[in-house]
Enzyme design. Structure first.
Site, PDB file in Angstrom:
ATOM      1  N   CYS A  20       0.806  -1.227   0.000  1.00 11.29           N
ATOM      2  CA  CYS A  20       0.000   0.000   0.000  1.00 11.29           C
ATOM      3  C   CYS A  20       0.833   1.268   0.000  1.00 11.29           C
ATOM      4  O   CYS A  20       0.283   2.375  -0.041  1.00 11.29           O
ATOM      5  CB  CYS A  20      -0.962  -0.015   1.187  1.00 11.29           C
ATOM      6  SG  CYS A  20      -2.070  -1.428   1.140  1.00 11.29           S
TER       7      CYS A  20
ATOM      8  N   HIS B  98      -1.612   8.016   6.583  1.00 10.24           N
ATOM      9  CA  HIS B  98      -2.028   6.770   5.924  1.00 10.24           C
ATOM     10  C   HIS B  98      -3.446   6.425   6.378  1.00 10.24           C
ATOM     11  O   HIS B  98      -4.289   6.081   5.554  1.00 10.24           O
ATOM     12  CB  HIS B  98      -1.045   5.664   6.287  1.00 10.24           C
ATOM     13  CG  HIS B  98      -1.212   4.403   5.508  1.00 10.24           C
ATOM     14  ND1 HIS B  98      -1.171   4.367   4.130  1.00 10.24           N
ATOM     15  CD2 HIS B  98      -1.411   3.117   5.909  1.00 10.24           C
ATOM     16  CE1 HIS B  98      -1.343   3.119   3.716  1.00 10.24           C
ATOM     17  NE2 HIS B  98      -1.494   2.336   4.774  1.00 10.24           N
TER      18      HIS B  98
ATOM     19  N   GLU C 295       0.244   4.672  13.932  1.00  9.79           N
ATOM     20  CA  GLU C 295       0.508   5.960  13.293  1.00  9.79           C
ATOM     21  C   GLU C 295       0.290   7.114  14.272  1.00  9.79           C
ATOM     22  O   GLU C 295       1.092   8.059  14.322  1.00  9.79           O
ATOM     23  CB  GLU C 295      -0.380   6.118  12.059  1.00  9.79           C
ATOM     24  CG  GLU C 295       0.039   7.244  11.147  1.00  9.79           C
ATOM     25  CD  GLU C 295      -0.655   7.229   9.803  1.00  9.79           C
ATOM     26  OE1 GLU C 295      -0.248   8.010   8.938  1.00  9.79           O
ATOM     27  OE2 GLU C 295      -1.625   6.455   9.627  1.00  9.79           O
TER      28      GLU C 295
ATOM     29  N   LYS D 149      -8.967   8.334   3.440  1.00  5.33           N
ATOM     30  CA  LYS D 149      -9.587   7.013   3.299  1.00  5.33           C
ATOM     31  C   LYS D 149     -10.995   6.951   3.876  1.00  5.33           C
ATOM     32  O   LYS D 149     -11.748   6.037   3.569  1.00  5.33           O
ATOM     33  CB  LYS D 149      -8.682   5.954   3.923  1.00  5.33           C
ATOM     34  CG  LYS D 149      -7.387   5.751   3.141  1.00  5.33           C
ATOM     35  CD  LYS D 149      -6.545   4.630   3.732  1.00  5.33           C
ATOM     36  CE  LYS D 149      -5.291   4.382   2.912  1.00  5.33           C
ATOM     37  NZ  LYS D 149      -4.291   5.452   3.041  1.00  5.33           N
TER      38      LYS D 149
ATOM     39  N   HIS E 299      -9.702   2.488   0.911  1.00  8.60           N
ATOM     40  CA  HIS E 299      -8.279   2.182   0.784  1.00  8.60           C
ATOM     41  C   HIS E 299      -8.007   1.742  -0.649  1.00  8.60           C
ATOM     42  O   HIS E 299      -8.393   0.649  -1.050  1.00  8.60           O
ATOM     43  CB  HIS E 299      -7.880   1.090   1.768  1.00  8.60           C
ATOM     44  CG  HIS E 299      -6.393   0.970   1.959  1.00  8.60           C
ATOM     45  ND1 HIS E 299      -5.480   1.409   1.018  1.00  8.60           N
ATOM     46  CD2 HIS E 299      -5.654   0.473   2.991  1.00  8.60           C
ATOM     47  CE1 HIS E 299      -4.262   1.167   1.449  1.00  8.60           C
ATOM     48  NE2 HIS E 299      -4.336   0.618   2.648  1.00  8.60           N
TER      49      HIS E 299
ATOM     50  N   PHE F 184       2.011  -3.647   3.847  1.00  6.62           N
ATOM     51  CA  PHE F 184       2.359  -4.992   4.299  1.00  6.62           C
ATOM     52  C   PHE F 184       3.837  -5.250   3.971  1.00  6.62           C
ATOM     53  O   PHE F 184       4.352  -4.819   2.945  1.00  6.62           O
ATOM     54  CB  PHE F 184       1.513  -6.035   3.570  1.00  6.62           C
ATOM     55  CG  PHE F 184       0.111  -6.186   4.104  1.00  6.62           C
ATOM     56  CD1 PHE F 184      -0.359  -5.443   5.160  1.00  6.62           C
ATOM     57  CD2 PHE F 184      -0.759  -7.096   3.509  1.00  6.62           C
ATOM     58  CE1 PHE F 184      -1.639  -5.594   5.644  1.00  6.62           C
ATOM     59  CE2 PHE F 184      -2.050  -7.263   3.980  1.00  6.62           C
ATOM     60  CZ  PHE F 184      -2.494  -6.515   5.046  1.00  6.62           C
TER      61      PHE F 184
END
Length: 409
Positions: A162, A302, A313, A332, A337, A397
């Protein structure tokens, strides 16, 4: 701000966006600024554990051979048209050997792969399209874009889950600083709203189960968050060496002043709980930009709406910004996402925030829990504020942490 090792700035001169918020920059900007969620019940996911998604709106039928391309590549080609037009390059007034293409993706042409594999299983090999491999191989989005634009400089594909779109922008910046090109068309694209991807993310427990209320399912940093909503889309930025942009009379929207990349080496899918890798990436991006913590006016997070990401975060932001609280937002909540496209989409939104002096809200954020408290989440309405330097966070990831430092031109 400093300008990297060569001393020359990398300017952002064009933006193209294709997102669940709409086709084009203005449609997407309006969607995130109003906090309008694109999440809907998705008939294509019916019967799966989670059947909501954020899809790109249907496009007008276009002449040509778009059927040859995966859905993700179609998004990319649409974004490229707008990006080049906004940069004043629609007429292709360039040396194609001095232009680079860098595209990030998490899954390549996964929609094509799933569709063609299903044909192989149900009908047989005779039903396969001869375009199967050129459509789904992970390098082919960049390859098709280079073919479409006649670009003969470097053509690269990046994949850091991502964070892929942000990694593509960093790679393009490095090519420009190294003098390998004068212009780079860079960003990300993904179309992972497929049965396999949706079922796999649901099996991991990563998706929101708020199917009774899709519009409020994606809730970055909110106390009621329970996972992300799967999205899709593309964003491309036109990056140029500043002297090249100035020579052709282009007005930069912003400057990619610095960047940082780190790895957590912690877990295959979970971020470091204290956000150690993200903190290091922020510090590297600011050092590259010749800036410090006190210079940061805004953070485009993010902010996935998952319990673990938002906690890590928020922890990193609190640690770094202990004495001041720059306003934080996540797109988002509105767009879902968008996977490998997310870093590029959010970089584009950060550029717009700088250029327009407006920070969009985090859709669906109402209140933090104890893990996300202590940071200034923009919510409810857009916030008018001058922004000289902003950070855009992307995580993926595999423990990827990518941070872009974007500054006023």
């Amino acid at each position: 701000m400093d300008s990297g090792e060569t001393g020359e700035q990398v300017a952002v001169t064009g933006i193209g966006l294709v997102t669940p918020g709409g086709i084009g920059t203005e449609a997407t900007w309006e969607a995130v600024c109003t906090g309008r969620s694109a999440a809907r019940t998705d008939p294509a996911l019916q019967g799966l554990p989670v059947s909501i998604s954020c899809r790109v709106p249907p496009q007008e039928k276009r002449p040509g051979k778009l059927w040859r391309y995966d859905r993700s590549t179609r998004f990319l080609l649409l974004a490229a048209e707008e990006a080049l037009s906004s940069a004043g390059l629609a007429g292709r007034d360039w040396d194609p050997a001095r232009v680079a293409v860098v595209v990030g993706t998490a899954a390549g042409g996964i929609d094509t792969l799933e569709t063609q594999h299903q044909k192989l299983l149900t009908v047989g090999h005779t039903a396969l399209s001869p375009m199967t491999l050129p459509a789904f191989l992970p390098n082919m989005a960049a390859g098709h874009l280079a073919l479409e634009l006649g670009i003969t400089g470097p053509s690269l594909q990046t994949s850091t889950a991502c964070a892929s779109g942000a990694t593509a922008l960093i790679t393009a910046c490095l090519l420009l600083r190294a003098g390998a090109c004068d212009i780079a068309v860079a960003g990300g694209t993904d179309a992972m709203i497929t049965p396999l991807c949706a079922a796999a993310f649901a099996k991991m427990g990563a998706l929101s189960r708020r199917e009774h209320d899709p519009g409020h399912a994606s809730r970055p940093f909110d106390k009621e968050r329970d996972g992300f909503v799967l999205g899709e889309g593309s964003a491309l930025l036109v990056l140029e060496r500043r002297r090249h942009a100035d020579a052709r009379g282009a007005a930069p929207l912003a400057v990619l002043a610095g960047h940082g990349s780190t790895s957590d080496a912690h877990h295959a899918t979970a971020p470091h709980p204290q956000g150690a890798g993200l903190r290091a990436a922020v510090e590297a991006a600011l050092a590259d930009a010749g800036a410090g913590i006190g210079d940061v006016d805004h953070i485009n997070a993010h902010g996935t709406s998952t319990p673990l990401n938002d906690k890590a975060e928020a922890t990193a932001i609190r640690h770094l910004f202990a004495t001041r609280r720059p306003p934080v937002t996540s797109a988002k909540g509105a767009l879902g996402h968008t996977m490998g496209a997310a870093g590029a989409i959010e970089a584009a939104l950060t550029v717009l925030t700088i250029a327009r002096g407006t920070i969009p809200p985090t859709a669906n954020f109402t209140a933090p829990d104890e893990t996300t408290a202590g940071i200034d989440i923009v919510s409810g309405h857009s916030r008018a504020q001058p922004v000289r330097l902003a950070l855009s966070h992307s995580l993926g990831f595999g423990g990827h942490n990518t941070v872009l430092a974007l500054a006023a031109a």
